[in-house]
Design a protein around this motif. Structure first.
Motif, PDB file in Angstrom:
ATOM      1  N   GLY A 138      -5.716  -0.300   1.826  1.00  0.00           N
ATOM      2  CA  GLY A 138      -6.900  -0.927   1.455  1.00  0.00           C
ATOM      3  C   GLY A 138      -7.175  -0.856   0.020  1.00  0.00           C
ATOM      4  N   THR A 139      -7.215   0.636  -0.280  1.00  0.00           N
ATOM      5  CA  THR A 139      -7.692   1.188  -1.414  1.00  0.00           C
ATOM      6  C   THR A 139      -7.289   0.496  -2.739  1.00  0.00           C
ATOM      7  OG1 THR A 139      -8.171   3.208  -1.038  1.00  0.00           O
ATOM      8  CG2 THR A 139      -8.093   2.672  -3.482  1.00  0.00           C
ATOM      9  N   HIS A 141      -4.433  -1.899  -2.905  1.00  0.00           N
ATOM     10  CA  HIS A 141      -4.832  -3.817  -2.242  1.00  0.00           C
ATOM     11  C   HIS A 141      -6.112  -3.955  -2.337  1.00  0.00           C
ATOM     12  CE1 HIS A 141      -1.479  -4.131   1.630  1.00  0.00           C
ATOM     13  NE2 HIS A 141      -1.610  -3.630  -0.003  1.00  0.00           N
ATOM     14  N   SER A 142      -6.877  -3.567  -2.800  1.00  0.00           N
ATOM     15  CA  SER A 142      -8.534  -3.699  -3.248  1.00  0.00           C
ATOM     16  C   SER A 142      -8.555  -3.354  -4.373  1.00  0.00           C
ATOM     17  CB  SER A 142     -10.106  -3.279  -2.211  1.00  0.00           C
ATOM     18  OG  SER A 142     -10.015  -1.950  -2.963  1.00  0.00           O
ATOM     19  N   GLN A 143      -8.279  -3.147  -4.962  1.00  0.00           N
ATOM     20  CA  GLN A 143      -8.368  -2.269  -6.574  1.00  0.00           C
ATOM     21  C   GLN A 143      -7.139  -2.840  -7.736  1.00  0.00           C
ATOM     22  OE1 GLN A 143      -9.839   1.549  -6.348  1.00  0.00           O
ATOM     23  NE2 GLN A 143     -11.369   1.864  -5.251  1.00  0.00           N
ATOM     24  N   THR A 210      -1.760  -8.859  -5.585  1.00  0.00           N
ATOM     25  CA  THR A 210      -1.852  -7.308  -5.833  1.00  0.00           C
ATOM     26  C   THR A 210      -0.914  -7.239  -5.405  1.00  0.00           C
ATOM     27  OG1 THR A 210      -3.006  -5.734  -4.731  1.00  0.00           O
ATOM     28  CG2 THR A 210      -1.897  -6.885  -3.125  1.00  0.00           C
ATOM     29  N   ALA A 246      -1.135  -9.262   0.551  1.00  0.00           N
ATOM     30  CA  ALA A 246      -1.694  -7.494   1.423  1.00  0.00           C
ATOM     31  C   ALA A 246      -1.262  -7.627   2.661  1.00  0.00           C
ATOM     32  CB  ALA A 246      -2.689  -7.535   1.080  1.00  0.00           C
ATOM     33  N   TYR A 298      -9.826  -0.644   8.012  1.00  0.00           N
ATOM     34  CA  TYR A 298      -8.191  -1.212   6.952  1.00  0.00           C
ATOM     35  C   TYR A 298      -9.874  -2.808   6.552  1.00  0.00           C
ATOM     36  CZ  TYR A 298      -5.861  -4.570   3.666  1.00  0.00           C
ATOM     37  OH  TYR A 298      -4.910  -4.841   2.880  1.00  0.00           O
ATOM     38  N   THR A 301     -12.809  -0.855   4.125  1.00  0.00           N
ATOM     39  CA  THR A 301     -11.700  -0.016   3.662  1.00  0.00           C
ATOM     40  C   THR A 301     -12.146  -1.829   1.617  1.00  0.00           C
ATOM     41  OG1 THR A 301     -10.756   1.147   4.162  1.00  0.00           O
ATOM     42  CG2 THR A 301     -10.449   1.096   1.441  1.00  0.00           C
ATOM     43  N   MET A 302     -12.110  -2.484   2.470  1.00  0.00           N
ATOM     44  CA  MET A 302     -11.698  -3.873   1.375  1.00  0.00           C
ATOM     45  C   MET A 302     -13.105  -4.422   1.132  1.00  0.00           C
ATOM     46  SD  MET A 302      -8.156  -4.110   0.956  1.00  0.00           S
ATOM     47  CE  MET A 302      -8.006  -6.412   0.202  1.00  0.00           C
ATOM     48  N   LEU A 304     -14.318  -6.476   3.525  1.00  0.00           N
ATOM     49  CA  LEU A 304     -14.743  -7.774   4.579  1.00  0.00           C
ATOM     50  C   LEU A 304     -15.875  -8.005   4.936  1.00  0.00           C
ATOM     51  CD1 LEU A 304     -10.489  -8.271   4.946  1.00  0.00           C
ATOM     52  CD2 LEU A 304     -12.248  -8.855   2.643  1.00  0.00           C
ATOM     53  N   SER A 309     -12.442 -11.171   7.859  1.00  0.00           N
ATOM     54  CA  SER A 309     -11.489 -10.342   8.567  1.00  0.00           C
ATOM     55  C   SER A 309     -10.961 -10.989   9.880  1.00  0.00           C
ATOM     56  CB  SER A 309     -12.733  -9.125   8.984  1.00  0.00           C
ATOM     57  OG  SER A 309     -13.025  -9.728   9.877  1.00  0.00           O
TER      58      SER A 309
END
Length: 377
Positions: A138-139, A141-143, A210, A246, A298, A301-302, A304, A309
């Protein structure tokens, strides 16, 4: 021309590259072991000082030079870009890439065990480990998505959807070295609209927003104990990394958990898929808490919402089904016919593609009910 390395040349190569002191070799502090793989892999192990993992491609492997260059680009991007340190911490330390000899040198991770081996040995599925995997995925994928466009390495990624999403569009004669088992599988895929329509839909909605690992599986996730410290999660083998969707990484982890259930079914003379399910050594109910912990971590972390979600879960369930088909295809590479395992997995995949909401509830232990449970807690 690629000059293949052997054990005797590894130490000298690392000395020439400034990674190893000649004194360490003279003092007998160096052991070089060749590791089994589709590449030429070596581990240089030391009692005093860091060890190294050296990977060189096999010239006979199709596209191996391209995928090794892609893996090197991931390491360079992660470790040389200040804004994405979380990705670097998830990877083994990168030392060098030699494009002429097609070699990557990474840190060697002693006392490491991949999660596939861990789960097979213990038959336990810790929720805290599932959370750690989810936070790692998640880290990055999101950043990383917004930063990719500024990276010089991004041009090396082909931005391609997984090949399994278009397999059914090929004629068996167009695929080299196709086994009889895989020919049967392709015939079934092409015969059932539930497969062809669902795979076409997944291909049409594929995103490229991503960085994804591309070959996420428990064998590529390792627990590494660095001395007396708590074990650290590392993700290895980034050769199939790409700028993509992702969902594919997340789906691969969910499918990996399902595999722990499916492959616990006894092999042998039993050919009835229903009986195989009944005889599973590891019941699905034992694995579902880890899948729930992974998914909830997840989503958190994202960042959502429940609505977002739910939509993502639907897509991930369908991608898990496609990833299961890929696993079946790979398992049948040398088989003369469909196996009981492959038939069970094929039916499971079709069920997930046609009714993802029911699949998330029954197989993954997730869905609307889980949102209510989470809200009440």
């Amino acid at each position: 021309m690629i000059i293949p390395f052997d054990r005797t040349r590894i130490a000298q190569y690392l000395i020439e590259r400034g990674l190893l002191e000649r004194k360490a070799v003279v003092d007998g502090d160096v052991i070089v072991a060749e590791l089994t793989s589709r590449h030429r892999n070596f581990a240089l192990i030391r009692r005093e000082g860091p060890g190294y993992f050296v990977k060189q491609i096999q010239p006979s492997q199709s596209y191996s030079a391209e995928t090794l260059a892609r893996e090197a680009a991931c390491y360079e991007m992660a470790q040389k870009t200040p804004g994405i340190p979380q990705l670097a911490s998830l990877m083994p330390k990168f030392h060098l890439y030699d494009p002429e000899r097609h070699i990557i040198v990474l840190e060697f991770l002693p006392n490491a065990e991949n999660l596939g081996a861990l789960f097979a040995r213990s038959r336990e599925f810790p929720e805290d480990l599932a959370v750690e995997i989810a936070r790692g995925l998640g880290t990055y994928h999101s950043q990383i998505g917004d930063q990719l466009k500024d990276q010089p390495q991004q041009a090396i990624f082909p931005r391609m959807a997984p090949w399994i999403l278009s397999l059914h569009r090929n004629h068996p004669s167009a695929i080299q070295n196709l086994s009889a088992g895989n020919a049967q599988l392709m015939s079934l895929l092409q015969r059932y609209p539930g497969f062809t329509e669902s795979l076409d839909a997944l291909a049409a909605e594929w995103r490229t927003d991503t960085l994804i690992h591309g070959d996420m599986k428990f064998e590529n996730c390792v627990q590494w104990r660095n001395g007396s410290n708590a074990p650290t999660l590392k993700v290895v083998d980034w050769e199939l990394a790409d700028i993509g969707d992702a969902c594919w990484d997340v789906a691969a982890i969910l499918q990996g958990y399902l595999n722990q259930w499916l492959y616990s079914m006894p092999a042998g003379s039993e050919t009835n898929p229903d009986r195989l399910v009944e005889k599973a050594v590891t019941p699905l109910e034992k694995i579902q808490p880890a899948m729930r912990a992974f998914w909830n971590a997840y989503v958190a972390t994202m960042g959502l919402s429940d609505g977002a979600s739910e939509q993502l879960l639907d897509r991930c369930a369908r991608h898990s089904a496609a990833r299961m088909l890929q696993t079946v295809f790979e398992a049948l590479s040398y088989s003369q016919q469909m196996t009981p395992y492959s038939i069970v997995m094929l039916q499971t995949s079709l069920n997930m593609l046609q009714n993802p909401r029911e699949a998330t509830r029954v197989l993954l232990g997730l869905g609307r009910e889980m949102h209510a449970i989470r809200a009440s807690n």
